[in-house]
Design an enzyme around this catalytic site. Structure first.
Site, PDB file in Angstrom:
ATOM      1  N   ASP A   1       0.775  -1.247   0.000  1.00 35.18           N
ATOM      2  CA  ASP A   1       0.000   0.000   0.000  1.00 35.18           C
ATOM      3  C   ASP A   1       0.809   1.302   0.000  1.00 35.18           C
ATOM      4  O   ASP A   1       1.756   1.436   0.770  1.00 35.18           O
ATOM      5  CB  ASP A   1      -0.877   0.092   1.257  1.00 35.18           C
TER       6      ASP A   1
ATOM      7  N   GLU B   1     -10.460  -2.386   4.031  1.00 30.66           N
ATOM      8  CA  GLU B   1      -9.131  -1.862   4.360  1.00 30.66           C
ATOM      9  C   GLU B   1      -8.949  -0.472   3.729  1.00 30.66           C
ATOM     10  O   GLU B   1      -9.663  -0.100   2.802  1.00 30.66           O
ATOM     11  CB  GLU B   1      -8.041  -2.812   3.840  1.00 30.66           C
TER      12      GLU B   1
HETATM   13  C1  FRU Z   1      -3.870  -3.666   2.755  1.00 28.56           C
HETATM   14  C2  FRU Z   1      -3.255  -4.054   4.082  1.00 28.56           C
HETATM   15  C3  FRU Z   1      -3.646  -3.069   5.160  1.00 28.56           C
HETATM   16  C4  FRU Z   1      -2.529  -3.209   6.152  1.00 28.56           C
HETATM   17  C5  FRU Z   1      -1.346  -3.454   5.257  1.00 28.56           C
HETATM   18  C6  FRU Z   1      -0.315  -4.387   5.826  1.00 28.56           C
HETATM   19  O1  FRU Z   1      -3.195  -4.147   1.654  1.00 28.56           O
HETATM   20  O2  FRU Z   1      -3.633  -5.376   4.426  1.00 28.56           O
HETATM   21  O3  FRU Z   1      -4.924  -3.280   5.710  1.00 28.56           O
HETATM   22  O4  FRU Z   1      -2.385  -2.062   6.948  1.00 28.56           O
HETATM   23  O5  FRU Z   1      -1.841  -3.996   4.058  1.00 28.56           O
HETATM   24  O6  FRU Z   1       0.806  -4.455   4.995  1.00 28.56           O
END
Ligand code: FRU
Length: 515
Positions: A23, A205
């Protein structure tokens, strides 16, 4: 390094030099620079050791990677979050003259921590314009004693009675967005929650919430709530959806028609009803590879620019590149426009237009064709140029054709290639990567994506950005977006445009390269 994968490294998309990323985090514009922090494994090229990597850019196309900004330790991984410029020094981390940059991130606590098993929100701050970061000693600043409370996006909210900070975050497994408020970024008060709704089969998310004027009318402001879902997105696996509504400082109230499918419908899995219900949701992107999209804070002139992670959790850890793995989408400027009376997002890739004051990319024309007809025939487009991305702009009257096809990275015998088709009967754009090249590294990679498209006056308008391992399609001025990764293997690949089953008029066709 895995042999031969350096050619997949994109020309105008961000990748980490030799590590894993997911992300985008902490997107913020400050002092002439766009900062991109990102979920990063500093020690490898699969997910793990989550920390915030860091890169900066002046033009959102060319990035410089910096040392890891916020590192994991024995007690916590640093999960996704956001950065704000604390202009009023509400946190006390900076001064009134030199505001601190404050990161609000998720502490994913490990066994060695007293908070083990929970995810909670923490702060780090920078007093040197984002280059180095210090964790706040009072962390975490907000806990719900929950195992899946994460991805805080914080913004400054100006209400009728004053301003405050608002946080949107998720209770991921409950498919809920949760809203909090604060005066100092350190103590937070619960406001409300939203969800489940629409695509709610998987975890929710990386939310975001921001206002935009519909068609530029300051008297018609709508709020956009972005909710990324994994799995359960329209193309399968992870993807981004959005809701349109109103935020009153405490609650998000979706517009009528913005909540399309009754809650739970998408949980039916692959059934026809579930697929139809998913088509009714509002999708940021109809392709396989656009996830965790969130927006920059502090961009001048009220511009709203988002970046997504160009990947899908279905196969992310197995992409056939090394030592780097995975990249971001292009930055996309978003607006709201009325479509049949309802506000809808449109997205335009940030290419040359935002570069004032920055280093200007060198776009070179390869082709600029006027009006011509294609009738059961094909027209060759300029070849891709190694080291550059290609930008194809087309306006086409599909007329009586059955389909109009762009074939990208096509082998000379036509057996290989990525096909972007407009199907006149179904009025759909279809992106087919089954013969795109290396698809065998994961059983879920070979795929066909489709999106409904409404032509305007019979005209199909496309902006296609082709980089070394991706295709991003912006149709009808960005009302419909499709993003797919591809790993072409053809030696001297060609590009073709064809019309089958009738005659199509090509009104405009330009191809340029961007380095
Ligand atoms: C989304 C996610 C988020 C988390 C991060 C962990 O892709 O699962 O929810 O904060 O990646 O790397």
């Amino acid at each position: 390094a895995q042999a031969g994968t350096s050619r997949f490294r994109p020309a105008i998309h961000f990748t980490a030099r030799d590590t894993w990323l997911n992300d985008p985090n902490g997107l913020v514009f400050y002092d002439g620079l766009y900062h991109l922090f990102f979920q990063n494994n500093p020690y490898g090229n699969v997910w793990g050791n989550m920390s915030w990597g860091h890169a900066t850019s002046r033009d959102l196309l060319h990035w410089t990677e910096h040392p890891v900004a916020i590192a994991c330790d024995e007690t916590e991984d640093i999960f996704s979050g956001s950065v704000v410029v604390d202009h009023g020094n509400t946190s006390g981390f900076g001064t009134a003259d030199a505001p601190a940059l404050v990161a609000i991130y998720t502490s994913a606590y490990k066994a060695a921590s007293e908070h083990s098993g929970t995810q909670a929100q923490s702060l780090a701050y920078s007093t040197d314009a984002g280059m180095t970061w210090r964790k706040y000693e009072g962390n975490p600043v907000l806990t719900r004693n929950s195992a899946n409370f994460r991805d805080p996006k914080v913004f400054r909210y100006q209400g009728a009675y004053g301003a405050c900070w608002v946080m949107v975050a998720v209770e991921a497994q409950h498919q809920k967005v949760v809203f909090y408020r604060s005066d100092d970024l350190k103590s937070w008060e619960f406001l409300s929650d939203f969800g489940p709704a629409n695509a709610d089969a998987g975890e929710w998310e990386c939310p975001d919430l921001f206002p935009l004027a519909v068609d530029g009318d300051p008297g018609n402001i709508k709020w956009v709530l972005i909710v990324n879902v994994n799995p359960g997105a329209v193309a399968g696996g992870s993807g981004g959806q959005y809701f349109i509504g109103h935020f009153d400082g405490a609650r998000f109230l979706p517009d009528e028609g913005s909540v399309a499918a009754p809650a739970g419908v998408s949980a039916l899995g692959d059934s026809v009803a579930a697929a139809a219900a998913l088509q009714e949701c509002l999708w940021l992107d109809w392709g396989r590879d656009c996830y965790a999209s969130v927006s920059f804070s502090n961009v001048p002139d009220g511009r709203r620019i988002i970046i997504g992670w160009m990947n899908n959790w279905d196969y992310a850890n197995e992409l056939p590149t090394a030592p780097w793995r995975s990249s971001m989408t292009l930055a996309r400027e978003v607006h709201l426009t009325a479509v049949n009376g309802s506000a809808r997002l449109v997205q335009q890739p940030v290419l040359a237009d935002l570069c004032a004051g920055g280093q200007l990319p060198t776009a070179q024309d390869q082709m600029n064709a006027g009006t011509f007809e294609l009738r059961n025939s094909a027209h060759q487009l300029p070849d891709a140029v190694p080291g550059s991305a290609q930008i194809i702009e087309a306006e086409i009257l599909p007329g009586s054709t059955e389909r109009v096809d762009f074939r990208l990275f096509r082998s000379s015998d036509g057996s290989k290639g990525t096909i972007l088709s407009y199907n006149t009967t179904s009025a759909q754009l279809i992106l087919d990567r089954r013969q795109s090249g290396n698809t065998g590294f994961h059983g879920k990679f070979a795929s066909v994506e489709s999106a409904p498209v409404d032509l305007e006056n019979g005209v199909l308008k496309l902006l296609i950005v082709v980089d070394h391992c991706s295709v991003e399609v912006f149709a009808q001025g960005g009302k419909v977006v499709l993003t797919d990764l591809i790993f072409p293997e053809t030696e001297n690949p060609e590009n073709w445009l064809s019309a089958e089953g009738g005659s199509a008029t090509i009104l405009k066709l330009t191809v340029s390269t961007l380095t």
